[in-house]
Design a protein around this motif. Structure first.
Motif, short mmCIF file in Angstrom:
data_model
loop_
_atom_site.label_atom_id
_atom_site.label_comp_id
_atom_site.label_asym_id
_atom_site.label_seq_id
_atom_site.Cartn_x
_atom_site.Cartn_y
_atom_site.Cartn_z
N CYS B 308 -9.06 42.08 -1.82
CA CYS B 308 -8.56 40.91 -1.62
C CYS B 308 -7.32 41.20 -2.22
N CYS B 324 -2.65 33.93 -5.74
CA CYS B 324 -3.35 34.46 -4.39
C CYS B 324 -3.17 33.33 -3.25
N CYS B 331 -10.55 31.55 0.63
CA CYS B 331 -11.46 32.11 -0.59
C CYS B 331 -12.08 31.00 -1.46
S1 SF4 Z 1 -8.65 33.79 -4.85
FE1 SF4 Z 1 -10.28 35.36 -3.76
S2 SF4 Z 1 -9.12 36.61 -2.62
FE2 SF4 Z 1 -7.69 35.80 -4.01
S3 SF4 Z 1 -7.53 37.15 -5.88
FE3 SF4 Z 1 -9.21 35.31 -6.21
S4 SF4 Z 1 -11.10 36.42 -5.42
FE4 SF4 Z 1 -9.49 37.58 -4.83
#
Ligand code: SF4
Lengths: 79, 359
Positions: B308, B324, B331
């Motif tokens: 990711c 993110c 996610c």
């Molecule tokens: S939200 Fe999901 S995709 Fe984004 S950094 Fe965290 S685990 Fe990784």
């Protein structure tokens, strides 16, 4: 308590019965067995921390009380 | 006995002292334990700290740092017909193209266990099957894997050894210039290894460390103790959790680890190969080593296991989950894209559930 999703959470439990390498533990109402072979001096009434079915450490009630006293002194001594 | 460590008035006293001694410069503290992240986020501790004091989560969730190459191996063994046993959180961790949960849905015999001795029980009850235990975790789970191997489990039992150890990873982060001013050392790992393994780090990098318990007051007190060291320009290892962590740790558990494992260098998810921060089975136990026994082809080491956009940075404490673009949208804990969202100890998972991560 669902142990399956809490691999990392070592929960303190009270020893109620000891049978060889195994002990019956009381987690505030919920009972479960654990292996105590990694600790040398477990007695009934002790609090132990359990990880994936094994007791890994004793939790000392006296030392817990001492901790609070020590904190108090440390905070008083700080500038 | 727990509740005394939850007292509000003591908390405000500690917070006041933290404010008094924190000075003005930016201070970055790191912890390396998913349970510390739980305590901090669930209780909103970050919001109580002065602005210049930042506490970031390091690579402290054993589920999150297991690289996908190692998940791939378990998947391959499952497809070869073995019964795979492991801890619950491992099922949804993404491998390269599948996960153990997906394999289970497709008919793979994958079983969640609470303790490695259950895996041995499954092997005893299924003598005509190979039963593989995917052994993951730090010093808090490695001794248990060692214990079942010492007890001569049946021949159809083997271990896919994915255990890792914490102090060499801390060394790696300090060496890598991540600008950490102090470490909140992991309480549970320390119940096993004791105080001494951390001392060389303080000496080598002049960094204060405090072994901390898991109540909110423990964490606050540990932060106070680190700041106090920074103020005095000392760099030693203090033990805030001495009601549980003995200076020498747990000698039987250490002995078990020494008997069964030796250090090796492997990648961590989101991080490159870290010298001596992983464990492998010693030669005497090669009969129980699933990798040797089943000749699983070496998986090409072409990636650091990041699947990711930000997991790598999250695991190093460099990014906040809300940075993110997938966080909470594509996610979620129900549908994790990256490993940090899978486990209840993962930084993104915790941030999602408690929703008040302030970095
Ligand atoms: S939200 Fe999901 S995709 Fe984004 S950094 Fe965290 S685990 Fe990784």
């Amino acid at each position: 308590m669902n142990n399956y999703t809490f691999m990392c959470l070592a929960v303190p439990a009270r020893v109620t019965v000891i049978e060889g390498d195994e002990a019956v533990l009381d987690y505030g109402g919920v009972t479960r067995k654990a292996n105590i072979s990694m600790l040398s001096d477990v007695k009934v009434g002790d609090y132990v921390l359990v990880h994936v079915g094994y007791a890994i450490s004793k939790m000392d009630e006296e030392e817990a009380r001492e901790t609070l006293k020590l904190w108090d002194e440390m905070l008083k001594a700080a500038p | 006995m727990q509740n005394t460590f939850n007292d509000k008035s003591t908390a405000s006293r500690i917070i006041q002292k933290i404010k008094d001694i924190s000075g003005g410069r930016k201070i970055k503290l790191m912890h390396v334990c998913g349970t510390h992240e739980q305590t901090i986020t669930k209780n909103g501790l970050r919001a109580l700290l002065p602005r210049n004091v930042e506490v970031v989560p390091g690579p402290g969730c054993p589920v999150c740092i297991t690289p996908r190459t190692e998940i791939d191996k378990a998947i391959r063994l499952s497809r070869m017909g073995a019964i795979i046993t492991t801890y619950g959180d491992m099922l949804r961790v993404p491998g390269s193209t599948s996960s153990l949960a997906k394999e289970k849905a497709l008919g793979g015999d994958i079983r969640i266990i609470y303790s490695p001795f259950e895996a041995v029980g499954i092997a005893r009850r299924n003598p005509d099957k190979n039963v593989v235990f995917l052994g993951i975790g730090f010093e808090t789970t490695a001794p248990m894997t060692a214990q079942v191997l010492i007890k001569e489990p049946p021949e159809n039992f083997s271990v896919l050894c994915s255990h890792r150890v914490v102090p060499p990873a801390m060394d790696f982060l300090l060496n890598g210039g991540y600008k950490i001013d102090g470490f909140i050392d992991p309480g549970h790992v320390s119940t096993i290894i004791g105080v001494s393994p951390y001392i060389p780090l303080s000496e080598k990098y002049h960094i204060p460390q405090v072994i901390s318990g898991f109540e909110p007051l423990d964490v606050l007190m540990s932060i106070f103790m680190i700041l106090r060291q920074l103020g005095n320009n000392t760099a030693i290892v203090e033990n805030e959790y001495w009601r549980v962590v003995k200076p020498q740790g747990n000698p039987s558990a250490q002995q078990l680890m020494r008997d069964v494992f030796e250090p090796c260098s492997k990648e961590w998810r989101g991080l490159p190969v870290i010298p001596d921060a992983s464990l492998k089975l010693k030669n005497e136990f090669s009969g129980y080593d699933a990798e040797k026994r089943f000749d699983i082809e070496p998986v090409e080491n072409d990636s650091c296991g990041i699947d990711c956009p930000l997991c790598g940075n999250i695991l190093k404490g460099l990014s906040n989950p809300v940075d993110c673009e997938l966080f909470g949208k594509l996610c979620t804990p129900e549908n994790p894209v990256g490993a940090c969202m899978v486990s209840s100890e993962g930084t993104c998972n915790i941030a999602y559930r408690y929703g008040n991560l302030v970095l």
